[in-house]
Design an enzyme around this catalytic site. Structure first.
Site, mmCIF file in Angstrom:
data_model
loop_
_atom_site.group_PDB
_atom_site.id
_atom_site.type_symbol
_atom_site.label_atom_id
_atom_site.label_comp_id
_atom_site.label_asym_id
_atom_site.label_seq_id
_atom_site.Cartn_x
_atom_site.Cartn_y
_atom_site.Cartn_z
ATOM 1 N N THR A 1 43.536 43.406 34.216
ATOM 2 C CA THR A 1 42.692 44.154 35.151
ATOM 3 C C THR A 1 43.280 44.173 36.562
ATOM 4 O O THR A 1 43.094 45.149 37.289
ATOM 5 C CB THR A 1 41.266 43.583 35.210
ATOM 6 N N TYR B 1 39.518 43.118 48.575
ATOM 7 C CA TYR B 1 40.818 42.980 47.907
ATOM 8 C C TYR B 1 41.977 43.073 48.896
ATOM 9 O O TYR B 1 43.013 42.425 48.703
ATOM 10 C CB TYR B 1 40.947 44.018 46.795
ATOM 11 N N MET C 1 39.992 47.262 38.901
ATOM 12 C CA MET C 1 38.995 47.912 38.049
ATOM 13 C C MET C 1 38.737 47.051 36.809
ATOM 14 O O MET C 1 39.003 47.459 35.664
ATOM 15 C CB MET C 1 39.489 49.300 37.668
ATOM 16 N N HIS C 2 38.176 45.878 37.048
ATOM 17 C CA HIS C 2 37.979 44.917 35.963
ATOM 18 C C HIS C 2 37.094 45.495 34.851
ATOM 19 O O HIS C 2 37.519 45.654 33.706
ATOM 20 C CB HIS C 2 37.318 43.647 36.502
ATOM 21 N N ASP C 3 35.852 45.790 35.190
ATOM 22 C CA ASP C 3 34.872 46.166 34.173
ATOM 23 C C ASP C 3 35.136 47.535 33.543
ATOM 24 O O ASP C 3 34.958 47.701 32.328
ATOM 25 C CB ASP C 3 33.462 46.094 34.755
#
Length: 315
Positions: A197, A232, A243-245
């Site tokens: 991610t 960030y 954009m982890h999720d």
């Protein structure tokens, strides 16, 4: 279930990137969202549940009629932790947000997970983008759930360093005991962690592309990601937020966007500097059997192309 319509449940703690992830799900006809379930995490349960209602209101036709279920308001054993520095005190730091269209259902999220899985054995995929408390509670109430879900796709953990502590990723650390229950359950499990991610960064050009179509969902997502990017830049020196999720939703949609490795994974639950670490046996030194498919690489440009194209479909 048809080949073009995978039934899914979205479980999370929205949250900026949860919102982006759930909008991607609603914009994708390959997925049929059976329900959304909320947990503690980025902000408290009252806020995550409210925010879920907001996302449903933004989600267009595919989100209409999707039921919302509130779940766990705290980890199994630890005190709650929130992430206001990353997601703001509201969890959705944007203007011009719609009000939720209706209140959550009376049924607890864990009970809904059990009911939905038993109604369609082997068909339902759970996409989890927060602490795994709801799923762990459901497994304690109904151990047969491990054999009823088609798959769990979790954004959490990682094969290397953490982001909440040097060892632990935020979703894993927030409820490590729940993560340990899930990884020990034997259910089909895919892990989308920080090692992939953090390669998907929503810099200014990618955020601008979300605004270009002029739709409300794209504009709200862009505003959320601009707030998110500030943390960030300060913490990691990056041009935007990770954009982890959304990558977890993309993994359910297009698993070929990622490279997967079957690995033994354990979750450290001992108090100390490694609490919440997802210990991935990359080289097979333990001889333990694999219990998860772990994402080890990602085609980030293709992911962003998918994400931008899909969000442009929303109103």
């Amino acid at each position: 279930m048809t080949p073009a319509s995978l039934p899914v449940i979205l479980d999370g703690d929205p949250g900026v990137d949860d919102a982006a992830a759930w909008l991607l799900a609603f914009a994708s006809p390959e997925l049929r969202v059976l329900g959304v379930t909320t947990t503690h995490g980025n902000v408290g349960l009252d806020r995550t549940t409210h925010n879920a209602g907001v996302i449903l209101a933004l989600g267009g036709k595919a989100a209409r009629g999707v039921p919302l279920f509130a779940g766990a308001d705290r980890p199994l054993l630890r005190a709650p932790e929130e992430a206001h520095a990353v997601h703001g005190h509201s969890g959705l730091p944007a203007r011009d947000l719609p009000a939720p269209l209706r209140p959550p259902e009376a049924e607890h999220a864990a009970l809904f997970l059990i009911r939905a899985a038993r109604a369609a054995p082997g068909e339902v995929t759970l996409i989890a983008t927060g602490p795994l408390t709801n799923l762990a509670l459901a497994l304690r109430l109904a151990p047969d759930l491990a054999g009823l879900l088609r798959e769990v796709v979790w954004m959490g953990g990682g094969t290397g360093q953490g982001n909440r502590t040097p060892a632990a990723e935020a979703n894993a650390l927030t409820d490590p005991h729940a993560a340990a229950v899930v990884f020990g359950s034997g259910m089909p499990l895919r892990m989308v962690g920080l090692n992939v991610t953090m390669r998907c960064i929503a810099g200014p050009e990618r955020v601008a592309a979300l605004r270009a179509p002029g739709n409300r969902a794209g504009a709200v997502t862009a505003e959320l990601l601009e707030f998110y990017a500030d943390f960030y830049r300060r913490r990691y020196g990056l041009s935007g937020g990770a954009m982890h999720d959304p990558l977890a939703v993309a993994a359910a949609l297009r698993p070929e966007l990622l490279t997967w490795q079957a690995l033994p994974v354990t979750v450290d639950t001992a108090e100390g500097p490694n609490l919440g670490r997802t210990v991935c046996d990359l080289y097979g030194v333990t001889g333990a059997p694999a219990n998860a498919r772990v994402a080890v690489d990602v085609d980030a440009p293709a992911f962003f192309e998918l994400f931008t194209e899909r969000l442009a479909r929303l109103p």
